[in-house]
Design a protein around this motif. Structure first.
Motif, PDB file in Angstrom:
ATOM      1  N   PHE A   7       0.846  -1.187   0.000  1.00 37.09           N
ATOM      2  CA  PHE A   7       0.000   0.000   0.000  1.00 37.09           C
ATOM      3  C   PHE A   7       0.883   1.239   0.000  1.00 37.09           C
ATOM      4  CE2 PHE A   7      -2.197  -3.464   2.036  1.00 37.09           C
ATOM      5  CZ  PHE A   7      -3.469  -3.428   1.486  1.00 37.09           C
ATOM      6  N   ALA A   8       0.372   2.297  -0.630  1.00 36.57           N
ATOM      7  CA  ALA A   8       1.177   3.517  -0.728  1.00 36.57           C
ATOM      8  C   ALA A   8       0.307   4.748  -0.521  1.00 36.57           C
ATOM      9  CB  ALA A   8       1.880   3.578  -2.084  1.00 36.57           C
ATOM     10  N   PRO A   9       0.065   5.095   0.740  1.00 41.92           N
ATOM     11  CA  PRO A   9      -0.731   6.299   1.026  1.00 41.92           C
ATOM     12  C   PRO A   9      -0.012   7.554   0.543  1.00 41.92           C
ATOM     13  CG  PRO A   9       0.383   5.527   3.011  1.00 41.92           C
ATOM     14  CD  PRO A   9       0.599   4.472   1.962  1.00 41.92           C
ATOM     15  N   THR A  10      -0.801   8.577   0.217  1.00 41.56           N
ATOM     16  CA  THR A  10      -0.223   9.900  -0.016  1.00 41.56           C
ATOM     17  C   THR A  10      -0.329  10.706   1.277  1.00 41.56           C
ATOM     18  OG1 THR A  10      -0.664   9.943  -2.386  1.00 41.56           O
ATOM     19  CG2 THR A  10      -0.498  12.072  -1.275  1.00 41.56           C
ATOM     20  N   ILE A  11       0.805  11.212   1.730  1.00 45.23           N
ATOM     21  CA  ILE A  11       0.853  11.990   2.974  1.00 45.23           C
ATOM     22  C   ILE A  11       0.012  13.262   2.810  1.00 45.23           C
ATOM     23  CG2 ILE A  11       2.403  13.210   4.565  1.00 45.23           C
ATOM     24  CD1 ILE A  11       4.698  11.416   3.501  1.00 45.23           C
TER      25      ILE A  11
END
Lengths: 241, 241, 241
Positions: free
Chosen positions: A32-36
């Protein structure tokens, strides 16, 4: 099989990990790669470090991700350090990938050479929204020095201006430095994001971790673009038990 | 496709680049390798640094080479720095390959550890023509440490004594340090030409370039002999836009 | 074809080299791996440094090995340095593989950071036989950081406690430092056995050798387990004339 959460660095958003995630998934892992918060294009950039961290914590909690390998890249290292304080029970291992790791009570900026500190401050003051954008010349020369001009340009087009406040927020990291979560430091041997007049991010930053697993690969600060398959392989090695 | 001009280091002449040039040409590039004045076998060794530089400048101008990628190896770095002052309009990019890069007003010798300075001085005084020859033992141990004995011997047979004067000439480099020509620093990770008691040519020398592209490969100071194909590949990467 | 004598480091015995020897032999070389006195499982650990050295010297003399390439790993570097003083006429070349190389009159412990010195001393005092055992966590994190958990465990099972006395014995190395035996230093680029807050074993230790051949490969301090074939290849390169 592991569950990876990949936290991007300055100027990036979660889409930076697209090719890496494809390879991790091909190897049977979840990623998973959330956007800060305050990152990416067309969003409100008025955020502080606590809000950045909270957005990543919320992402993990909302998806109820557990037993995760939490990776931070560059600036993202300060986010995963603080996130680890908030939700230690969800984290199996921390990977610091070419990250800053401030001393307790310091900001990320405090870890920069004074010349870089001044440059960041000046660029933020010249902006109309307290952000900093990296010039293309610097991007290609010292961040993605292993890319040809075409790749340097196409990746630069994906960047957006970086909120300055999170760089200068002083971080209470006492709890982080007392955590027993296993830690890895992943580094690229052609890294030149910081001037190398003394010693680079490794071992200057990595040694602050105490005992950690060191993993290294060829490449620049931006191998998620220049060598995503190689990076995914090393993330697996850095993230295993 | 690029036009490379490859400037050799101490004890070498232009023929050192033969195998590298073959591979660059096979990849569609043009490549030239002048022999610096006072270098090579059977020539007058009574030259100073200005004459060395002028001979390379003359070579480029006589052939009317333009838009070139100009590479200097080791001592040759001081030559391309001065040549860049003379003919900046002909140079697309500079590559410093394991080079010395003196500070303005200094000689190459000023960048050497004092022990090496003394050794060079002594060898020059003991010669009858103010030159220095590297002993074979030192050649194999620290210059071409990735070669077997046969290659160490066959390459040593190609060397000739090095004029001492260019090593101690003080160099006015003010103009060089104000040039905006793009620069790359190419380095080999088993480099031991200088004692590594502090920090090596990289980053000690490379950081004097300001912003530069860093490219690294495995091997010794003399990979043009021990791995010419690998070196040619990295020269292409270091030399591209 | 060469005759290699491989001297193990702390916590190991001669069996650590099994896979390396297989590959050296497959390449046509001879290789021997004595177990240092006081090392290995189920033996009397009450030894000093002189006894350790004598056991390796006796092994070489008893087998009448001549013209050998003598390699020491880690702690074993102090053994081969002293053995080279005793039987220089039998040694063609010395290879120091990620070793300590004490200054004349110092112990190995004197080369450790003070924190590591204290840790070793404390562990020895807490033991009932003046030995030190490395905890598994430290083994996997900083010694064999390129191994997965299974390999870290299976190799840890082969270790045994290390006599402390040889670490603190002061070593007269005047004769060693006057030997003209050719020397190589072999190093792994992910080495983290020592804290890297300043500079690592290379070049901190290697530079004490004066002129030496530097050979490097990827991997951890324990590549005889994690990459024995790659190590054997580099031992051949480090050991050739």
């Amino acid at each position: 099989m592991s569950t990876f959460v990949l936290v991007h660095g300055a100027w990036h958003d979660g889409s930076a990990w697209k090719a890496v995630i494809q390879h991790l998934e091909a190897k049977g892992h979840q990623a998973f790669a959330p956007t800060i918060a305050g990152h990416g294009k067309g969003v409100n950039k008025n955020v502080n470090h606590a809000q950045c961290t909270q957005s990543v914590v919320d992402y993990i909690v909302d998806k109820d991700l557990t037993d995760i390998v939490l990776l931070g890249h560059s600036f993202g290292g300060t986010i995963v350090a603080k996130a680890a304080e908030a939700i230690p029970e969800r984290i199996r291992r921390l990977i610091f990938f070419a990250t800053f790791i401030p001393n307790d009570g310091n900001s990320l900026s405090d870890s920069l050479p004074s010349q870089s500190q001044q440059l960041m401050k000046q660029l933020a003051e010249e902006s109309d929204d307290n952000t900093v954008m990296i010039p293309f010349d610097r991007w290609h020369k010292v961040m993605i020095n292993d890319a040809d001009l075409e790749l340097a340009k196409s990746t630069y087009a994906q960047l957006s201006s970086e909120p300055y406040q999170p760089f200068i927020d002083k971080l209470d990291l006492k709890q982080f430095y007392s955590l027993h979560t296993p830690k890895s430091y992943l580094y690229c041997s052609e890294e030149t994001a910081l001037p190398q007049d003394e010693i680079g991010l490794h071992p200057r930053m990595s040694n602050r971790l105490g005992l950690f697993r060191f993993v290294q690969m060829p490449g620049s600060h931006e191998v998620m673009f220049s060598n995503p398959v190689g990076l995914a392989e090393k993330i697996i090695v850095a993230g295993r038990d």
